[in-house]
Design a protein around this motif. Structure first.
Motif, PDB file in Angstrom:
ATOM      1  N   GLU A   1       0.847  -1.232   0.091  1.00 48.94           N
ATOM      2  CA  GLU A   1      -0.058  -0.154  -0.057  1.00 48.94           C
ATOM      3  C   GLU A   1       0.890   1.288  -0.195  1.00 48.94           C
ATOM      4  O   GLU A   1       1.985   1.246   0.945  1.00 48.94           O
ATOM      5  N   ASN A   2       0.640   2.190  -0.938  1.00 54.56           N
ATOM      6  CA  ASN A   2       1.396   3.341  -0.903  1.00 54.56           C
ATOM      7  C   ASN A   2       2.872   2.910  -1.011  1.00 54.56           C
ATOM      8  O   ASN A   2       3.801   3.708  -0.214  1.00 54.56           O
ATOM      9  N   ASP A   3       3.319   2.228  -1.773  1.00 54.98           N
ATOM     10  CA  ASP A   3       4.544   1.919  -2.100  1.00 54.98           C
ATOM     11  C   ASP A   3       5.593   1.419  -0.714  1.00 54.98           C
ATOM     12  O   ASP A   3       6.617   1.512  -0.710  1.00 54.98           O
ATOM     13  N   MET A   4       4.677   0.988   0.057  1.00 57.61           N
ATOM     14  CA  MET A   4       5.131   0.132   1.312  1.00 57.61           C
ATOM     15  C   MET A   4       4.764  -1.353   1.290  1.00 57.61           C
ATOM     16  O   MET A   4       3.356  -1.463   1.007  1.00 57.61           O
ATOM     17  N   LEU A   5       5.517  -2.090   2.112  1.00 58.28           N
ATOM     18  CA  LEU A   5       4.965  -3.373   2.079  1.00 58.28           C
ATOM     19  C   LEU A   5       4.628  -3.512   3.860  1.00 58.28           C
ATOM     20  O   LEU A   5       5.375  -3.273   4.793  1.00 58.28           O
ATOM     21  N   TYR A   6       3.241  -4.194   4.093  1.00 63.24           N
ATOM     22  CA  TYR A   6       2.949  -4.317   5.306  1.00 63.24           C
ATOM     23  C   TYR A   6       2.525  -5.554   5.685  1.00 63.24           C
ATOM     24  O   TYR A   6       2.022  -6.385   4.823  1.00 63.24           O
ATOM     25  N   TYR A   7       2.704  -6.123   6.806  1.00 59.03           N
ATOM     26  CA  TYR A   7       2.280  -7.157   7.547  1.00 59.03           C
ATOM     27  C   TYR A   7       1.058  -6.584   8.246  1.00 59.03           C
ATOM     28  O   TYR A   7       0.866  -5.886   8.915  1.00 59.03           O
ATOM     29  N   VAL A   8      -0.040  -7.557   8.041  1.00 65.39           N
ATOM     30  CA  VAL A   8      -1.453  -6.992   8.608  1.00 65.39           C
ATOM     31  C   VAL A   8      -1.634  -7.806   9.854  1.00 65.39           C
ATOM     32  O   VAL A   8      -1.580  -9.285   9.704  1.00 65.39           O
ATOM     33  N   ASP A   9      -1.723  -7.275  10.912  1.00 68.01           N
ATOM     34  CA  ASP A   9      -2.027  -8.385  12.136  1.00 68.01           C
ATOM     35  C   ASP A   9      -3.507  -8.593  12.279  1.00 68.01           C
ATOM     36  O   ASP A   9      -4.295  -8.253  11.786  1.00 68.01           O
ATOM     37  N   TYR A  10      -3.748  -9.317  13.360  1.00 68.93           N
ATOM     38  CA  TYR A  10      -5.031  -9.969  13.480  1.00 68.93           C
ATOM     39  C   TYR A  10      -6.304  -8.890  13.827  1.00 68.93           C
ATOM     40  O   TYR A  10      -7.357  -9.155  13.806  1.00 68.93           O
ATOM     41  N   LYS A  11      -5.687  -7.818  14.377  1.00 73.72           N
ATOM     42  CA  LYS A  11      -6.811  -6.619  14.502  1.00 73.72           C
ATOM     43  C   LYS A  11      -6.889  -5.744  13.316  1.00 73.72           C
ATOM     44  O   LYS A  11      -7.335  -4.633  13.305  1.00 73.72           O
ATOM     45  N   GLY A  12      -5.928  -5.785  12.266  1.00 72.05           N
ATOM     46  CA  GLY A  12      -6.321  -5.267  11.150  1.00 72.05           C
ATOM     47  C   GLY A  12      -5.328  -4.193  11.169  1.00 72.05           C
ATOM     48  O   GLY A  12      -4.955  -3.262  10.137  1.00 72.05           O
ATOM     49  N   LYS A  13      -4.207  -4.130  11.955  1.00 66.06           N
ATOM     50  CA  LYS A  13      -2.926  -2.827  12.204  1.00 66.06           C
ATOM     51  C   LYS A  13      -2.081  -3.405  11.299  1.00 66.06           C
ATOM     52  O   LYS A  13      -1.610  -4.474  11.100  1.00 66.06           O
ATOM     53  N   LYS A  14      -1.662  -2.520  10.511  1.00 71.38           N
ATOM     54  CA  LYS A  14      -0.505  -2.726   9.515  1.00 71.38           C
ATOM     55  C   LYS A  14       0.726  -2.336  10.057  1.00 71.38           C
ATOM     56  O   LYS A  14       1.254  -1.318  10.657  1.00 71.38           O
ATOM     57  N   GLU A  15       1.824  -3.225  10.056  1.00 70.86           N
ATOM     58  CA  GLU A  15       3.113  -3.067  10.470  1.00 70.86           C
ATOM     59  C   GLU A  15       3.940  -2.994   9.207  1.00 70.86           C
ATOM     60  O   GLU A  15       3.960  -4.032   8.273  1.00 70.86           O
ATOM     61  N   ARG A  16       4.833  -2.132   9.092  1.00 72.16           N
ATOM     62  CA  ARG A  16       5.720  -2.044   8.063  1.00 72.16           C
ATOM     63  C   ARG A  16       6.884  -3.003   7.964  1.00 72.16           C
ATOM     64  O   ARG A  16       7.357  -3.526   9.069  1.00 72.16           O
ATOM     65  N   VAL A  17       6.999  -3.917   6.877  1.00 75.28           N
ATOM     66  CA  VAL A  17       7.848  -4.816   6.604  1.00 75.28           C
ATOM     67  C   VAL A  17       9.261  -4.231   5.685  1.00 75.28           C
ATOM     68  O   VAL A  17       9.063  -3.538   4.888  1.00 75.28           O
ATOM     69  N   GLY A  18      10.577  -4.240   6.271  1.00 75.74           N
ATOM     70  CA  GLY A  18      11.794  -3.660   5.874  1.00 75.74           C
ATOM     71  C   GLY A  18      12.578  -4.632   5.147  1.00 75.74           C
ATOM     72  O   GLY A  18      13.543  -4.421   4.287  1.00 75.74           O
ATOM     73  N   ALA A  19      12.278  -5.994   5.285  1.00 75.76           N
ATOM     74  CA  ALA A  19      13.108  -6.921   4.888  1.00 75.76           C
ATOM     75  C   ALA A  19      12.565  -8.369   4.413  1.00 75.76           C
ATOM     76  O   ALA A  19      11.708  -8.658   5.444  1.00 75.76           O
ATOM     77  N   VAL A  20      12.452  -8.861   3.494  1.00 80.43           N
ATOM     78  CA  VAL A  20      11.808 -10.210   3.220  1.00 80.43           C
ATOM     79  C   VAL A  20      12.737 -11.161   2.948  1.00 80.43           C
ATOM     80  O   VAL A  20      13.564 -11.191   1.873  1.00 80.43           O
ATOM     81  N   TYR A  21      13.289 -12.087   3.515  1.00 79.20           N
ATOM     82  CA  TYR A  21      14.026 -13.118   3.375  1.00 79.20           C
ATOM     83  C   TYR A  21      12.885 -14.209   2.729  1.00 79.20           C
ATOM     84  O   TYR A  21      12.369 -15.097   3.238  1.00 79.20           O
ATOM     85  N   ARG A  22      12.984 -14.165   1.315  1.00 77.66           N
ATOM     86  CA  ARG A  22      11.842 -14.935   0.552  1.00 77.66           C
ATOM     87  C   ARG A  22      12.459 -16.290   0.209  1.00 77.66           C
ATOM     88  O   ARG A  22      13.560 -16.471  -0.154  1.00 77.66           O
ATOM     89  N   ARG A  23      11.739 -17.450   0.368  1.00 76.78           N
ATOM     90  CA  ARG A  23      11.902 -18.581   0.167  1.00 76.78           C
ATOM     91  C   ARG A  23      11.082 -19.222  -1.184  1.00 76.78           C
ATOM     92  O   ARG A  23      10.956 -20.253  -1.299  1.00 76.78           O
ATOM     93  N   ILE A  24      10.744 -18.305  -1.916  1.00 78.29           N
ATOM     94  CA  ILE A  24      10.101 -18.569  -3.149  1.00 78.29           C
ATOM     95  C   ILE A  24      10.784 -18.095  -4.449  1.00 78.29           C
ATOM     96  O   ILE A  24      11.390 -16.862  -4.285  1.00 78.29           O
ATOM     97  N   SER A  25      10.716 -18.614  -5.485  1.00 78.79           N
ATOM     98  CA  SER A  25      11.548 -18.145  -6.735  1.00 78.79           C
ATOM     99  C   SER A  25      10.937 -17.057  -7.355  1.00 78.79           C
ATOM    100  O   SER A  25       9.708 -16.530  -6.950  1.00 78.79           O
ATOM    101  N   ASP A  26      11.706 -16.380  -7.804  1.00 76.08           N
ATOM    102  CA  ASP A  26      11.562 -14.921  -8.752  1.00 76.08           C
ATOM    103  C   ASP A  26      10.343 -14.933  -9.227  1.00 76.08           C
ATOM    104  O   ASP A  26       9.477 -14.028  -9.039  1.00 76.08           O
ATOM    105  N   GLU A  27       9.989 -15.948  -9.944  1.00 76.42           N
ATOM    106  CA  GLU A  27       8.605 -15.743 -11.091  1.00 76.42           C
ATOM    107  C   GLU A  27       7.476 -15.921 -10.384  1.00 76.42           C
ATOM    108  O   GLU A  27       6.363 -15.590 -10.675  1.00 76.42           O
ATOM    109  N   TYR A  28       7.509 -16.293  -8.755  1.00 75.26           N
ATOM    110  CA  TYR A  28       6.326 -16.494  -8.197  1.00 75.26           C
ATOM    111  C   TYR A  28       6.258 -15.377  -7.381  1.00 75.26           C
ATOM    112  O   TYR A  28       5.030 -15.195  -6.708  1.00 75.26           O
ATOM    113  N   LEU A  29       7.110 -14.362  -7.132  1.00 76.58           N
ATOM    114  CA  LEU A  29       7.169 -13.368  -6.150  1.00 76.58           C
ATOM    115  C   LEU A  29       6.142 -12.283  -6.328  1.00 76.58           C
ATOM    116  O   LEU A  29       5.307 -11.987  -5.298  1.00 76.58           O
TER     117      LEU A  29
END
Lengths: 361, 226
Positions: free
Chosen positions: A141-169
């Motif tokens: 959202e608005n050029d930021m990546l957020y993690y949404v908690d169970y109350k709907g609160k958005k927490e910004r994410v600054g680093a993703v160690y991704r364990r999925i391939s490029d084409e599925y990202l």
């Protein structure tokens, strides 16, 4: 490329080349945060690099587990031998993730529990204190990546160690059918508002064809010969190499550049006459699809097979982590073949693993 | 990290519920199994009626085997333990490998019970592992919210089971208070009307001398908004 060390058509024709990544610089200029370098020790005593894994190398959790179990089951071994403790991998990984984190939480992105490496994803999340997430738990959202908690609160994410391939990202930019990625995450990444470990597009660097040029790159950038040798490799695309491959076919192993995980690997010596004829016809039709390598007769290691000590082929995956400086983890993943006649050590094909010792002297 | 997604919340809640369901139904099953050794009626039919599960069993031997250990029977103890495991396995980073390991050990123990000639002995190990799971969850899980959500699931399941089993007012009151505390601490959204009905049914049942067990089950099942 400009200095003609690597012919540019090898880059642009590679299956790992992603035009979307042109002009994109990852956070702090780090592309390969976690590298997995596969090595074998030949019977001549020399170490050889078999391949570089710079996309999503897996397997670091297994040596941690193996060490824990070995120390419990054989404490005397560890009292009597001075060994480097390898159980610091999680701290090294955390340091690597924190180094590139852009003001937010650190998460490990998994495709889910049915992925073959799911144990590793969850174990590393536990040990690093990162949060294990599925793609549907993250939101752009608005050029930021957020993690949404169970109350709907958005927490910004600054680093993703991704364990999925490029084409599925990111289904908006890559494979539109992906349901395990995060829509628009590539937009956040290219604007420098998110670190992805490893960077997108690294497939070009661990392409089996590019492997052929790595010693040339080392020499070009460092002005010295590589400390470790590649397995002697031939590109049938070049006429001279094709002639060599055809003349020494039975002594070579041929690898499909688009495959991984031990698949697409055939030994010239194991083919029937008809298979050989078919393969050579294919090789001539699609010379760029394959590389050929001398078969390195690598050393056997002792393993236990149903309680009996036997010898099997084994390799070593060394892990190099890049934070403020590169760090070679004083351990690695030692994989062995289950089949006495096989050189294939990949766990997806039945291979096992052992504790890996680095002696502390 | 201190934040929990909706999906994780759901899994924590159901981990609490299924682990409690396994624990309590093993104890009931053990009693029923023991009674049937002496041929005291067809107790398994009452058992099914109490828990409101379909009586699909041919006879007591069939019940003993399938209710305990048939993974194709969705109401069996084994099926419920597998569901607890399915939730736990994707919560490793939240609950920790050690906490998770006790659910894995319970699976190991129930599979031994399945092929044992004395299954109650092995089922004791399942119970012990569930208790160890609760203990280490309390001791090991750092996040208070995580602990509260699991325990809230546990308490809700217990009220649900106690109401189905028509257990008396004293136990239900005690469970209601414990559940209420967890519910508030967890911060999870819930239906106030259900809580009111539940409280009314349990707190005031002594005066009315009639316990609305069906109402309790209905209210507790609809309480949490997940």
């Amino acid at each position: 490329m400009k200095d003609k060390v690597i012919p540019e058509d090898f880059i642009f024709a590679s299956s790992g080349y992603m035009p979307e990544c042109e002009g994109v610089s990852p956070v702090r200029g780090v592309y390969s945060h976690i590298s997995g370098i596969d090595l074998v020790k030949g019977k001549d005593g020399e170490w050889y690099i078999l391949e570089d894994n710079l996309r999503v190398p897996s397997g670091a959790s297994y040596p941690m587990i193996a060490r824990d179990l070995c120390r419990r089951s054989s404490p005397k071994t560890f009292r009597d031998n001075l060994l480097e403790d390898n159980r610091n991998y999680a701290q090294l990984l955390r340091k690597t993730m924190d180094y590139v984190n852009v003001e937010g939480h650190t998460v490990i992105l998994t495709p889910g529990r049915y992925n073959a490496a799911y144990f590793e994803h969850s174990y590393l999340a536990e040990k690093t204190g990162a949060h294990l997430v599925n793609g549907n738990e993250l939101l752009v959202e608005n050029d930021m990546l957020y993690y949404v908690d169970y109350k709907g609160k958005k927490e910004r994410v600054g680093a993703v160690y991704r364990r999925i391939s490029d084409e599925y990202l990111d289904p908006m930019h890559f494979n539109p059918e992906s349901v395990i990625g995060i829509p628009h995450v590539f937009d956040v990444y290219r604007k420098g508002k998110l670190a992805l470990l490893n960077a997108i597009g690294n497939g070009i660097a661990d392409d089996k064809e590019i492997y052929y040029f790595v010693p040339k790159m080392v020499k070009y950038y460092l002005g010295e010969e590589p400390v470790l040798s590649n397995a002697p490799t031939y590109l049938p695309f070049y006429e001279t190499d094709m002639a060599y491959v055809l003349a020494h076919f039975d002594n070579l192993v041929l690898k499909d550049v688009a495959e991984a995980g031990g698949y697409g690997v055939v030994f010239g010596s194991s083919m029937t006459k008809a298979q050989k004829a078919d393969f050579i016809a294919l090789l001539k039709r699609e010379p760029r699809r394959f590389i050929a390598q001398e078969v390195i007769d690598f050393q056997d290691l002792e393993i236990q097979d149903n309680g009996i000590v036997v010898e099997r082929k084994a390799d070593l995956r060394a892990f190099v982590l890049m934070a403020d400086e590169p760090y070679v983890w004083k351990s690695g993943l030692t994989r062995f073949s289950r089949n006495p006649d096989s050189f294939i050590v990949n766990s997806s094909q039945g291979g096992g693993f052992k504790d890996t010792w680095v002696l502390s002297r | 990290m201190g934040i929990i997604s909706l999906e994780q919340t759901n899994r924590l809640y159901w981990l609490g519920r299924y682990s409690e369901r396994v624990y309590t139904t093993i104890r009931l099953y053990a009693k029923c199994y023991d009674d049937m050794l002496d041929d005291i009626g067809e107790n398994y039919a009452d058992f099914c009626r109490m828990l409101e599960i379909p009586n699909i069993y041919r006879d007591k031997e069939d019940f003993n085997q399938r209710y305990g250990f048939d993974d194709a029977d969705p109401n069996s103890i084994l099926s419920n333990l597998i569901r607890a495991y399915d939730n736990a396995i994707v919560l490793r980073e939240e609950i920790g490998s050690e906490t998770l390991s006790y659910i894995q050990l319970a699976i190991y123990a129930i599979n031994k019970a399945k092929i044992s000639r004395a299954p109650l002995l092995e089922l004791q190990n399942v119970e012990d592992n569930i208790l160890a799971f609760w203990g280490i969850a309390d001791d090991f899980i750092e996040s208070e919210t995580t602990r509260n959500i699991i325990k809230m699931g546990k308490r809700i399941e217990r009220i649900d089971l106690y109401a189905r089993l028509k257990i008396g007012a004293k136990e239900l009151k005690s469970e209601l208070h414990r559940m209420h505390t967890r519910l508030l601490r967890s911060g999870m959204p819930y239906r106030e009307s259900c809580l009111e009905r539940l409280t009314d049914a349990i707190e005031h049942m002594d005066e009315a001398h009639v316990i609305d067990y069906g109402g309790i089950v209905q209210s507790v099942e609809s309480l949490v908004l997940i």
